[in-house]
Design a protein around this motif. Structure first.
Motif, PDB file in Angstrom:
ATOM      1  N   ILE A   7       0.855  -1.190   0.000  1.00 24.76           N
ATOM      2  CA  ILE A   7       0.000   0.000   0.000  1.00 24.76           C
ATOM      3  C   ILE A   7       0.890   1.238   0.000  1.00 24.76           C
ATOM      4  CG2 ILE A   7      -1.795   1.276   1.256  1.00 24.76           C
ATOM      5  CD1 ILE A   7      -2.913  -1.368   2.160  1.00 24.76           C
ATOM      6  N   LEU A   8       0.706   2.058  -1.036  1.00 20.69           N
ATOM      7  CA  LEU A   8       1.547   3.254  -1.189  1.00 20.69           C
ATOM      8  C   LEU A   8       0.865   4.459  -0.562  1.00 20.69           C
ATOM      9  CD1 LEU A   8       2.649   2.758  -4.905  1.00 20.69           C
ATOM     10  CD2 LEU A   8       3.904   2.146  -2.813  1.00 20.69           C
ATOM     11  N   ALA A   9       1.467   4.919   0.535  1.00 19.26           N
ATOM     12  CA  ALA A   9       0.863   6.042   1.269  1.00 19.26           C
ATOM     13  C   ALA A   9       1.927   7.076   1.582  1.00 19.26           C
ATOM     14  CB  ALA A   9       0.225   5.518   2.560  1.00 19.26           C
ATOM     15  N   SER A  10       2.828   7.308   0.639  1.00 18.54           N
ATOM     16  CA  SER A  10       3.927   8.220   0.940  1.00 18.54           C
ATOM     17  C   SER A  10       3.796   9.561   0.222  1.00 18.54           C
ATOM     18  CB  SER A  10       5.267   7.565   0.613  1.00 18.54           C
ATOM     19  OG  SER A  10       6.308   8.362   1.082  1.00 18.54           O
ATOM     20  N   GLY A  11       2.630   9.796  -0.357  1.00 20.66           N
ATOM     21  CA  GLY A  11       2.440  11.075  -1.044  1.00 20.66           C
ATOM     22  C   GLY A  11       2.369  12.218  -0.043  1.00 20.66           C
ATOM     23  N   GLU A  14       0.169  17.395  -1.990  1.00 18.51           N
ATOM     24  CA  GLU A  14       0.287  18.827  -2.305  1.00 18.51           C
ATOM     25  C   GLU A  14      -0.978  19.404  -2.938  1.00 18.51           C
ATOM     26  OE1 GLU A  14       3.742  19.718  -4.749  1.00 18.51           O
ATOM     27  OE2 GLU A  14       4.935  18.811  -3.150  1.00 18.51           O
ATOM     28  N   ARG A  15      -1.544  18.631  -3.891  1.00 17.60           N
ATOM     29  CA  ARG A  15      -2.718  19.136  -4.607  1.00 17.60           C
ATOM     30  C   ARG A  15      -3.941  19.218  -3.707  1.00 17.60           C
ATOM     31  NH1 ARG A  15      -2.396  14.900  -9.436  1.00 17.60           N
ATOM     32  NH2 ARG A  15      -1.703  13.707  -7.651  1.00 17.60           N
ATOM     33  N   PHE A  16      -3.874  18.540  -2.552  1.00 12.97           N
ATOM     34  CA  PHE A  16      -5.023  18.500  -1.664  1.00 12.97           C
ATOM     35  C   PHE A  16      -5.169  19.794  -0.877  1.00 12.97           C
ATOM     36  CE2 PHE A  16      -7.747  16.800   1.671  1.00 12.97           C
ATOM     37  CZ  PHE A  16      -8.613  16.032   0.909  1.00 12.97           C
ATOM     38  N   PRO A  21      -0.974  15.163   4.933  1.00 11.40           N
ATOM     39  CA  PRO A  21      -1.213  14.450   3.682  1.00 11.40           C
ATOM     40  C   PRO A  21      -2.615  13.832   3.657  1.00 11.40           C
ATOM     41  CG  PRO A  21       0.905  13.806   4.622  1.00 11.40           C
ATOM     42  CD  PRO A  21       0.202  14.658   5.644  1.00 11.40           C
ATOM     43  N   LYS A  22      -3.200  13.758   2.456  1.00  6.90           N
ATOM     44  CA  LYS A  22      -4.621  13.378   2.352  1.00  6.90           C
ATOM     45  C   LYS A  22      -4.929  12.000   2.941  1.00  6.90           C
ATOM     46  CE  LYS A  22      -3.731  11.832  -2.329  1.00  6.90           C
ATOM     47  NZ  LYS A  22      -3.732  12.198  -3.725  1.00  6.90           N
ATOM     48  N   GLN A  23      -3.937  11.102   2.974  1.00  7.51           N
ATOM     49  CA  GLN A  23      -4.221   9.751   3.502  1.00  7.51           C
ATOM     50  C   GLN A  23      -4.566   9.761   4.989  1.00  7.51           C
ATOM     51  OE1 GLN A  23      -1.574  10.768   1.854  1.00  7.51           O
ATOM     52  NE2 GLN A  23       0.345   9.920   2.574  1.00  7.51           N
ATOM     53  N   PHE A  24      -4.278  10.903   5.672  1.00 12.43           N
ATOM     54  CA  PHE A  24      -4.609  10.994   7.099  1.00 12.43           C
ATOM     55  C   PHE A  24      -5.895  11.789   7.359  1.00 12.43           C
ATOM     56  CE2 PHE A  24      -0.023  10.258   6.838  1.00 12.43           C
ATOM     57  CZ  PHE A  24       0.011   9.028   7.493  1.00 12.43           C
ATOM     58  N   GLY A  79       8.723   5.889   2.259  1.00 14.61           N
ATOM     59  CA  GLY A  79       8.578   6.053   0.819  1.00 14.61           C
ATOM     60  C   GLY A  79       9.683   6.912   0.237  1.00 14.61           C
ATOM     61  N   GLY A  80       9.678   7.052  -1.068  1.00 14.66           N
ATOM     62  CA  GLY A  80      10.696   7.854  -1.749  1.00 14.66           C
ATOM     63  C   GLY A  80      10.120   9.147  -2.291  1.00 14.66           C
ATOM     64  N   LYS A  81      10.926   9.800  -3.149  1.00 13.42           N
ATOM     65  CA  LYS A  81      10.541  11.096  -3.704  1.00 13.42           C
ATOM     66  C   LYS A  81       9.331  10.985  -4.621  1.00 13.42           C
ATOM     67  CE  LYS A  81      14.167  14.417  -4.579  1.00 13.42           C
ATOM     68  NZ  LYS A  81      15.331  14.342  -5.451  1.00 13.42           N
ATOM     69  N   THR A  82       9.315   9.942  -5.431  1.00 12.51           N
ATOM     70  CA  THR A  82       8.192   9.755  -6.364  1.00 12.51           C
ATOM     71  C   THR A  82       7.458   8.468  -6.026  1.00 12.51           C
ATOM     72  OG1 THR A  82       9.485   8.425  -7.901  1.00 12.51           O
ATOM     73  CG2 THR A  82       9.534  10.815  -8.230  1.00 12.51           C
ATOM     74  N   ASP A  85       9.559   5.507  -6.715  1.00  9.23           N
ATOM     75  CA  ASP A  85      10.559   5.197  -5.679  1.00  9.23           C
ATOM     76  C   ASP A  85       9.901   4.479  -4.496  1.00  9.23           C
ATOM     77  OD1 ASP A  85      12.378   6.608  -7.217  1.00  9.23           O
ATOM     78  OD2 ASP A  85      12.013   8.487  -6.146  1.00  9.23           O
ATOM     79  N   SER A  86       8.689   4.912  -4.137  1.00 16.62           N
ATOM     80  CA  SER A  86       7.988   4.277  -3.010  1.00 16.62           C
ATOM     81  C   SER A  86       7.651   2.833  -3.357  1.00 16.62           C
ATOM     82  CB  SER A  86       6.705   5.045  -2.674  1.00 16.62           C
ATOM     83  OG  SER A  86       7.029   6.357  -2.285  1.00 16.62           O
ATOM     84  N   SER A  87       7.195   2.646  -4.577  1.00 16.40           N
ATOM     85  CA  SER A  87       6.849   1.321  -5.040  1.00 16.40           C
ATOM     86  C   SER A  87       8.103   0.430  -5.042  1.00 16.40           C
ATOM     87  CB  SER A  87       6.264   1.491  -6.451  1.00 16.40           C
ATOM     88  OG  SER A  87       5.851   0.307  -6.956  1.00 16.40           O
ATOM     89  N   HIS A 104      -1.161  -0.965  -4.463  1.00 17.98           N
ATOM     90  CA  HIS A 104      -2.391  -0.161  -4.373  1.00 17.98           C
ATOM     91  C   HIS A 104      -2.095   1.236  -3.832  1.00 17.98           C
ATOM     92  CE1 HIS A 104      -6.649   0.571  -4.168  1.00 17.98           C
ATOM     93  NE2 HIS A 104      -6.560   0.919  -2.893  1.00 17.98           N
ATOM     94  N   ASP A 105      -2.776   2.241  -4.391  1.00 19.04           N
ATOM     95  CA  ASP A 105      -2.686   3.614  -3.888  1.00 19.04           C
ATOM     96  C   ASP A 105      -3.540   3.741  -2.629  1.00 19.04           C
ATOM     97  OD1 ASP A 105      -1.312   4.377  -6.202  1.00 19.04           O
ATOM     98  OD2 ASP A 105      -3.142   5.034  -7.223  1.00 19.04           O
ATOM     99  N   ALA A 106      -2.937   4.190  -1.536  1.00 19.75           N
ATOM    100  CA  ALA A 106      -3.738   4.444  -0.325  1.00 19.75           C
ATOM    101  C   ALA A 106      -4.826   5.475  -0.615  1.00 19.75           C
ATOM    102  CB  ALA A 106      -2.834   4.934   0.795  1.00 19.75           C
ATOM    103  N   ALA A 107      -4.590   6.315  -1.635  1.00 15.36           N
ATOM    104  CA  ALA A 107      -5.560   7.359  -1.965  1.00 15.36           C
ATOM    105  C   ALA A 107      -6.819   6.819  -2.655  1.00 15.36           C
ATOM    106  CB  ALA A 107      -4.885   8.405  -2.850  1.00 15.36           C
ATOM    107  N   ARG A 108      -6.909   5.489  -2.770  1.00 16.76           N
ATOM    108  CA  ARG A 108      -8.147   4.851  -3.283  1.00 16.76           C
ATOM    109  C   ARG A 108      -8.711   4.003  -2.147  1.00 16.76           C
ATOM    110  NH1 ARG A 108      -8.004   5.448  -8.855  1.00 16.76           N
ATOM    111  NH2 ARG A 108      -5.923   5.875  -9.652  1.00 16.76           N
ATOM    112  N   ASN A 211     -12.212   5.529  -7.357  1.00 16.18           N
ATOM    113  CA  ASN A 211     -11.502   6.714  -7.849  1.00 16.18           C
ATOM    114  C   ASN A 211     -10.517   7.234  -6.809  1.00 16.18           C
ATOM    115  OD1 ASN A 211     -12.675   6.741 -10.347  1.00 16.18           O
ATOM    116  ND2 ASN A 211     -14.231   8.267  -9.841  1.00 16.18           N
ATOM    117  N   LYS A 212      -9.480   7.872  -7.290  1.00 11.75           N
ATOM    118  CA  LYS A 212      -8.443   8.383  -6.377  1.00 11.75           C
ATOM    119  C   LYS A 212      -8.886   9.686  -5.739  1.00 11.75           C
ATOM    120  CE  LYS A 212      -4.565   9.753  -8.225  1.00 11.75           C
ATOM    121  NZ  LYS A 212      -3.269   9.682  -8.913  1.00 11.75           N
ATOM    122  N   ILE A 213      -8.648   9.786  -4.434  1.00 10.74           N
ATOM    123  CA  ILE A 213      -8.914  11.051  -3.738  1.00 10.74           C
ATOM    124  C   ILE A 213      -7.727  11.967  -4.033  1.00 10.74           C
ATOM    125  CG2 ILE A 213      -9.314  12.138  -1.487  1.00 10.74           C
ATOM    126  CD1 ILE A 213     -11.484  10.112  -1.828  1.00 10.74           C
TER     127      ILE A 213
END
Ligand code: C5P
Length: 228
Positions: A7-11, A14-16, A21-24, A79-82, A85-87, A104-108, A211-213
């Motif tokens: 589960i990728l939750a390292s974003g 910014e756009r939020f 971060p939006k996952q929280f 996670g990493g910069k992108t 990288d996290s993946s 999987h994107d945590a943002a979904r 859909n992605k948040i």
């Protein structure tokens, strides 16, 4: 063979536009991250979960895991910069020689169990699987000056979602090759597998609930779509 979900939750979200971060952010009393984890934690075909989280939020992520007594999370990684990288960090932390891997994107947060099951079952036949949804909008290809170059036939285009599922060896190889490649513009893992032509990628149908948040309005929409 084990099925491992990353589960990728390292974003940074910014756009939020919030401090956190939006996952929280919470929806219906739970953070987006908890909803995403629980889709895999509660799925009978998933054996293990690796969580890749924002380096500044490792402690908060661990707190959330403890509070909920999740049983399947074996690793919490930085996670990493992108996203790539996290993946990479998640994939390279797998010790098994063979495994089915779901990324999987945590943002979904509202991926349903049928999509997860379809991805895992498709791994019996294919080495790479992409969840995708039909595009209701026509897509236009543009150049840097915003001039339309091409308007492709919509029926041959889909919007990629996650989870994306892979044979471990294939996705490892894709990320290893990507380490030495320059100017890769891919935004997901199927993009890498496709770039290096490592496997035929099979489509599993996604849906609008998945859909992605990305923007605050997506939270409102997710709440409504979830009730339909
Ligand atoms: O930024 P975007 O919305 O495309 O991110 C998709 C997913 O990848 C999100 O769940 C986000 O947390 C994750 N991500 C990550 N590491 C990054 C960037 C994004 O794990 N550096």
């Amino acid at each position: 063979m084990k099925t491992i979900a990353i589960i990728l939750a390292s974003g940074s979200g910014e756009r939020f536009g919030l401090d956190v971060p939006k996952q929280f952010v919470k929806i219906e009393g739970k953070t987006i991250l908890e909803h995403a984890i629980e889709a895999f934690e509660n799925h009978k075909l998933v054996d293990e979960i690796i969580l890749v989280t924002n380096p500044d939020y490792i402690d908060l992520s661990k707190e959330i895991i403890l509070k909920n007594s999740y049983k399947k999370i074996t690793k919490v990684l930085k996670g990493g910069k992108t996203r790539k990288d996290s993946s990479y960090n998640g994939i390279m932390a797998i010790n098994e020689k063979e495994a089915g891997v779901l990324i999987h994107d945590a943002a979904r947060p509202f991926v349903d169990s049928q999509i997860i099951e379809n991805c895992i079952l498709a791994l019996d036949k294919y080495k790479a699987i992409c969840t995708a949804i039909e595009s209701v909008d026509t897509l236009v290809e543009i150049d840097e000056n915003n001039i339309v170059q091409n308007i492709p036939n919509r029926k041959f285009y889909m919007r990629a979602q996650t989870p994306q599922a892979f044979d471990l060896k294939i996705i490892k190889k894709a990320h290893e090759l990507a380490q030495n490649a320059k100017d890769l513009t891919f935004t997901d893992d199927c993009g890498l597998v496709n770039q290096f032509a490592l496997a035929k990628i099979f489509i599993v149908k996604g849906n609008e609930k998945n859909n992605k948040i990305t923007y605050p309005i997506d939270i409102e929409v997710a709440g409504i779509v979830r009730k339909i």
